[in-house]
Design a protein around this motif. Structure first.
Motif, PDB file in Angstrom:
ATOM      1  N   GLU A  51      11.326  -0.174 -11.665  1.00 15.37           N
ATOM      2  CA  GLU A  51      12.162   0.767 -12.412  1.00 15.37           C
ATOM      3  C   GLU A  51      13.550   0.190 -12.659  1.00 15.37           C
ATOM      4  O   GLU A  51      14.092   0.300 -13.762  1.00 15.37           O
ATOM      5  CB  GLU A  51      12.260   2.083 -11.635  1.00 15.37           C
ATOM      6  CG  GLU A  51      10.939   2.846 -11.582  1.00 15.37           C
ATOM      7  CD  GLU A  51      10.998   4.036 -10.660  1.00 15.37           C
ATOM      8  OE1 GLU A  51      12.005   4.179  -9.923  1.00 15.37           O
ATOM      9  OE2 GLU A  51      10.045   4.837 -10.664  1.00 15.37           O
ATOM     10  N   ASP A  52      14.126  -0.449 -11.635  1.00 11.40           N
ATOM     11  CA  ASP A  52      15.469  -1.027 -11.777  1.00 11.40           C
ATOM     12  C   ASP A  52      15.505  -2.123 -12.834  1.00 11.40           C
ATOM     13  O   ASP A  52      16.506  -2.283 -13.550  1.00 11.40           O
ATOM     14  CB  ASP A  52      15.954  -1.591 -10.435  1.00 11.40           C
ATOM     15  CG  ASP A  52      16.237  -0.515  -9.404  1.00 11.40           C
ATOM     16  OD1 ASP A  52      16.335   0.670  -9.788  1.00 11.40           O
ATOM     17  OD2 ASP A  52      16.347  -0.851  -8.210  1.00 11.40           O
ATOM     18  N   LYS A  53      14.435  -2.895 -12.925  1.00  7.57           N
ATOM     19  CA  LYS A  53      14.374  -4.014 -13.865  1.00  7.57           C
ATOM     20  C   LYS A  53      13.742  -3.630 -15.206  1.00  7.57           C
ATOM     21  O   LYS A  53      13.583  -4.489 -16.077  1.00  7.57           O
ATOM     22  CB  LYS A  53      13.581  -5.172 -13.236  1.00  7.57           C
ATOM     23  CG  LYS A  53      14.215  -5.757 -11.979  1.00  7.57           C
ATOM     24  CD  LYS A  53      15.529  -6.439 -12.278  1.00  7.57           C
ATOM     25  CE  LYS A  53      16.105  -7.101 -11.038  1.00  7.57           C
ATOM     26  NZ  LYS A  53      17.399  -7.794 -11.330  1.00  7.57           N
ATOM     27  N   ASN A  54      13.374  -2.343 -15.344  1.00  8.29           N
ATOM     28  CA  ASN A  54      12.684  -1.889 -16.562  1.00  8.29           C
ATOM     29  C   ASN A  54      11.470  -2.767 -16.842  1.00  8.29           C
ATOM     30  O   ASN A  54      11.241  -3.229 -17.961  1.00  8.29           O
ATOM     31  CB  ASN A  54      13.633  -1.898 -17.768  1.00  8.29           C
ATOM     32  CG  ASN A  54      13.056  -1.175 -18.977  1.00  8.29           C
ATOM     33  OD1 ASN A  54      12.257  -0.238 -18.826  1.00  8.29           O
ATOM     34  ND2 ASN A  54      13.428  -1.597 -20.169  1.00  8.29           N
ATOM     35  N   GLY A  55      10.689  -2.993 -15.769  1.00 12.06           N
ATOM     36  CA  GLY A  55       9.537  -3.874 -15.862  1.00 12.06           C
ATOM     37  C   GLY A  55       8.233  -3.142 -16.084  1.00 12.06           C
ATOM     38  O   GLY A  55       8.215  -1.956 -16.439  1.00 12.06           O
ATOM     39  N   ALA A  56       7.154  -3.861 -15.872  1.00 13.49           N
ATOM     40  CA  ALA A  56       5.811  -3.312 -16.040  1.00 13.49           C
ATOM     41  C   ALA A  56       4.950  -3.761 -14.870  1.00 13.49           C
ATOM     42  O   ALA A  56       4.923  -4.950 -14.533  1.00 13.49           O
ATOM     43  CB  ALA A  56       5.201  -3.774 -17.359  1.00 13.49           C
ATOM     44  N   PHE A  57       4.240  -2.815 -14.259  1.00 11.11           N
ATOM     45  CA  PHE A  57       3.541  -3.100 -13.002  1.00 11.11           C
ATOM     46  C   PHE A  57       2.316  -2.214 -12.873  1.00 11.11           C
ATOM     47  O   PHE A  57       2.373  -1.007 -13.120  1.00 11.11           O
ATOM     48  CB  PHE A  57       4.505  -2.856 -11.837  1.00 11.11           C
ATOM     49  CG  PHE A  57       3.914  -3.026 -10.460  1.00 11.11           C
ATOM     50  CD1 PHE A  57       3.046  -4.057 -10.163  1.00 11.11           C
ATOM     51  CD2 PHE A  57       4.250  -2.127  -9.447  1.00 11.11           C
ATOM     52  CE1 PHE A  57       2.515  -4.209  -8.892  1.00 11.11           C
ATOM     53  CE2 PHE A  57       3.739  -2.268  -8.165  1.00 11.11           C
ATOM     54  CZ  PHE A  57       2.861  -3.314  -7.889  1.00 11.11           C
ATOM     55  N   ILE A  58       1.206  -2.833 -12.511  1.00 11.83           N
ATOM     56  CA  ILE A  58       0.001  -2.092 -12.133  1.00 11.83           C
ATOM     57  C   ILE A  58      -0.461  -2.602 -10.777  1.00 11.83           C
ATOM     58  O   ILE A  58      -0.676  -3.807 -10.607  1.00 11.83           O
ATOM     59  CB  ILE A  58      -1.152  -2.280 -13.141  1.00 11.83           C
ATOM     60  CG1 ILE A  58      -0.803  -1.698 -14.508  1.00 11.83           C
ATOM     61  CG2 ILE A  58      -2.437  -1.632 -12.615  1.00 11.83           C
ATOM     62  CD1 ILE A  58      -1.883  -1.925 -15.559  1.00 11.83           C
ATOM     63  N   TYR A  59      -0.593  -1.700  -9.809  1.00 12.69           N
ATOM     64  CA  TYR A  59      -1.295  -2.022  -8.559  1.00 12.69           C
ATOM     65  C   TYR A  59      -2.638  -1.315  -8.576  1.00 12.69           C
ATOM     66  O   TYR A  59      -2.719  -0.139  -8.948  1.00 12.69           O
ATOM     67  CB  TYR A  59      -0.513  -1.581  -7.320  1.00 12.69           C
ATOM     68  CG  TYR A  59      -1.394  -1.577  -6.086  1.00 12.69           C
ATOM     69  CD1 TYR A  59      -1.755  -2.779  -5.487  1.00 12.69           C
ATOM     70  CD2 TYR A  59      -1.912  -0.396  -5.574  1.00 12.69           C
ATOM     71  CE1 TYR A  59      -2.604  -2.800  -4.395  1.00 12.69           C
ATOM     72  CE2 TYR A  59      -2.757  -0.406  -4.480  1.00 12.69           C
ATOM     73  CZ  TYR A  59      -3.095  -1.609  -3.884  1.00 12.69           C
ATOM     74  OH  TYR A  59      -3.948  -1.618  -2.813  1.00 12.69           O
ATOM     75  N   GLY A  60      -3.671  -2.009  -8.151  1.00  8.38           N
ATOM     76  CA  GLY A  60      -4.981  -1.387  -8.006  1.00  8.38           C
ATOM     77  C   GLY A  60      -5.645  -1.873  -6.741  1.00  8.38           C
ATOM     78  O   GLY A  60      -5.712  -3.080  -6.494  1.00  8.38           O
ATOM     79  N   SER A  61      -6.117  -0.949  -5.920  1.00 11.14           N
ATOM     80  CA  SER A  61      -6.865  -1.362  -4.735  1.00 11.14           C
ATOM     81  C   SER A  61      -8.197  -1.980  -5.136  1.00 11.14           C
ATOM     82  O   SER A  61      -8.798  -2.734  -4.365  1.00 11.14           O
ATOM     83  CB  SER A  61      -7.090  -0.172  -3.793  1.00 11.14           C
ATOM     84  OG  SER A  61      -7.821   0.856  -4.445  1.00 11.14           O
ATOM     85  N   ASN A  62      -8.638  -1.682  -6.354  1.00 13.40           N
ATOM     86  CA  ASN A  62      -9.879  -2.273  -6.863  1.00 13.40           C
ATOM     87  C   ASN A  62      -9.862  -2.159  -8.384  1.00 13.40           C
ATOM     88  O   ASN A  62      -9.718  -1.059  -8.914  1.00 13.40           O
ATOM     89  CB  ASN A  62     -11.093  -1.544  -6.280  1.00 13.40           C
ATOM     90  CG  ASN A  62     -12.376  -2.305  -6.471  1.00 13.40           C
ATOM     91  OD1 ASN A  62     -12.685  -2.752  -7.568  1.00 13.40           O
ATOM     92  ND2 ASN A  62     -13.149  -2.454  -5.409  1.00 13.40           N
ATOM     93  N   PHE A  63      -9.992  -3.285  -9.073  1.00 11.26           N
ATOM     94  CA  PHE A  63      -9.930  -3.292 -10.531  1.00 11.26           C
ATOM     95  C   PHE A  63     -11.305  -3.189 -11.190  1.00 11.26           C
ATOM     96  O   PHE A  63     -11.384  -3.151 -12.415  1.00 11.26           O
ATOM     97  CB  PHE A  63      -9.201  -4.547 -11.024  1.00 11.26           C
ATOM     98  CG  PHE A  63      -7.711  -4.426 -10.940  1.00 11.26           C
ATOM     99  CD1 PHE A  63      -6.987  -3.884 -11.980  1.00 11.26           C
ATOM    100  CD2 PHE A  63      -7.037  -4.814  -9.802  1.00 11.26           C
ATOM    101  CE1 PHE A  63      -5.614  -3.743 -11.911  1.00 11.26           C
ATOM    102  CE2 PHE A  63      -5.664  -4.684  -9.707  1.00 11.26           C
ATOM    103  CZ  PHE A  63      -4.946  -4.145 -10.764  1.00 11.26           C
ATOM    104  N   SER A  64     -12.349  -3.128 -10.403  1.00 13.92           N
ATOM    105  CA  SER A  64     -13.689  -2.975 -10.965  1.00 13.92           C
ATOM    106  C   SER A  64     -13.775  -1.684 -11.774  1.00 13.92           C
ATOM    107  O   SER A  64     -13.361  -0.613 -11.317  1.00 13.92           O
ATOM    108  CB  SER A  64     -14.722  -2.942  -9.830  1.00 13.92           C
ATOM    109  OG  SER A  64     -15.932  -2.361 -10.258  1.00 13.92           O
ATOM    110  N   LEU A  65     -14.319  -1.780 -12.980  1.00  9.27           N
ATOM    111  CA  LEU A  65     -14.467  -0.586 -13.807  1.00  9.27           C
ATOM    112  C   LEU A  65     -15.391   0.419 -13.128  1.00  9.27           C
ATOM    113  O   LEU A  65     -15.134   1.625 -13.142  1.00  9.27           O
ATOM    114  CB  LEU A  65     -15.006  -0.974 -15.186  1.00  9.27           C
ATOM    115  CG  LEU A  65     -14.229  -2.061 -15.938  1.00  9.27           C
ATOM    116  CD1 LEU A  65     -14.813  -2.276 -17.326  1.00  9.27           C
ATOM    117  CD2 LEU A  65     -12.750  -1.726 -16.028  1.00  9.27           C
ATOM    118  N   GLY A  66     -16.459  -0.077 -12.503  1.00  5.77           N
ATOM    119  CA  GLY A  66     -17.393   0.804 -11.811  1.00  5.77           C
ATOM    120  C   GLY A  66     -16.767   1.506 -10.624  1.00  5.77           C
ATOM    121  O   GLY A  66     -17.016   2.693 -10.378  1.00  5.77           O
ATOM    122  N   VAL A  67     -15.938   0.786  -9.870  1.00  5.76           N
ATOM    123  CA  VAL A  67     -15.277   1.403  -8.717  1.00  5.76           C
ATOM    124  C   VAL A  67     -14.310   2.497  -9.171  1.00  5.76           C
ATOM    125  O   VAL A  67     -14.187   3.543  -8.510  1.00  5.76           O
ATOM    126  CB  VAL A  67     -14.539   0.348  -7.869  1.00  5.76           C
ATOM    127  CG1 VAL A  67     -13.522   0.993  -6.926  1.00  5.76           C
ATOM    128  CG2 VAL A  67     -15.544  -0.451  -7.056  1.00  5.76           C
TER     129      VAL A  67
END
Length: 233
Positions: A87-103
């Protein structure tokens, strides 16, 4: 799209292959001892490293104005720090515990089932997760996400990997050779059992989801999840 790979183990190599197949370019392949040289050339970074390296990797990206996807688990005590930095850097971020579409579809099923079962006190919920012996954290980030979604929709207050209290969800974490990842959620009563299960057959699903998330994040600002990527919000 130019991609920086932060973490170049087995998962990083699968991500590389899929990214190249989809027409992207790899400008940095960073193992634990390497520098960030080349990060500034990247349109987006994908972090599949180790828990001890994740915060440094994500911070370097956000400080360098490089959108970052992280699928590393085991570091989430620092998640809010990374969210604030984004937020401070006006950035872009995604965290995912699992990126599998099925999961991620499995996550939605788990939440829906938890809501259905919340009033049926005769059922006791538990979970099992099985992964390869090289996985460093236990329980898995995916299992923790599943547990948190159940907790948010039930009277359970926490999870435990041993000797659970009445209001805790027991997670049985197993490590076996050659298992990409299997997660089972079980509801047991004296008269019957209900379970839902996701079984990964390879790392391909995780890698494809991460690359799709990177493609989606390009050009955006803010903090997102795979629900945003898949339109499940």
């Amino acid at each position: 799209m130019k991609i920086a790979l932060l973490g170049y183990g087995k998962m990083g190599k699968v991500i590389e292959r899929i990214a190249l197949e989809r027409g992207h370019e790899i400008v940095l392949r960073k193992s634990s001892a390497d520098t960030f040289e080349g990060l500034n050339d990247a349109d987006v970074a994908i972090d599949f490293s180790i828990p001890d390296a994740a915060v440094g990797n994500i911070s370097a990206c956000l400080n360098g104005n490089v959108p970052v996807i992280s699928g590393t688990t085991g570091w989430l005590e620092h998640y809010h720090d990374m969210a604030k930095l984004c937020e401070d850097k006006n950035g872009a971020f995604i965290y995912g515990s699992n990126f599998s579409l099925g999961v991620n579809i499995f996550f939605e099923l788990n939440t829906y089932l938890a809501k259905m079962m919340a009033s049926l006190k005769q059922y006791r919920v538990s979970m099992e997760e099985v992964h390869h012996i090289q996985k460093l954290d236990a329980p898995s980030g995916t299992a923790i996400t599943l547990a948190k979604d159940i907790i948010a929709n039930s009277d359970y207050s926490s999870w435990a990997i041993g000797n659970p209290q009445e209001d805790e969800i027991f997670i049985n974490a197993k490590r076996e050779e050659g298992v990409p990842g299997t997660h089972t959620v079980m509801y047991d009563s004296e008269v019957d059992s209900i379970e839902i299960k996701h079984t990964a057959h390879s790392r391909e699903g995780f890698a494809l989801g991460a690359v799709i998330a990177a493609e989606w994040l390009l050009g955006k600002k803010g903090i997102y999840s795979m629900k945003d990527v898949l339109g499940l919000q």
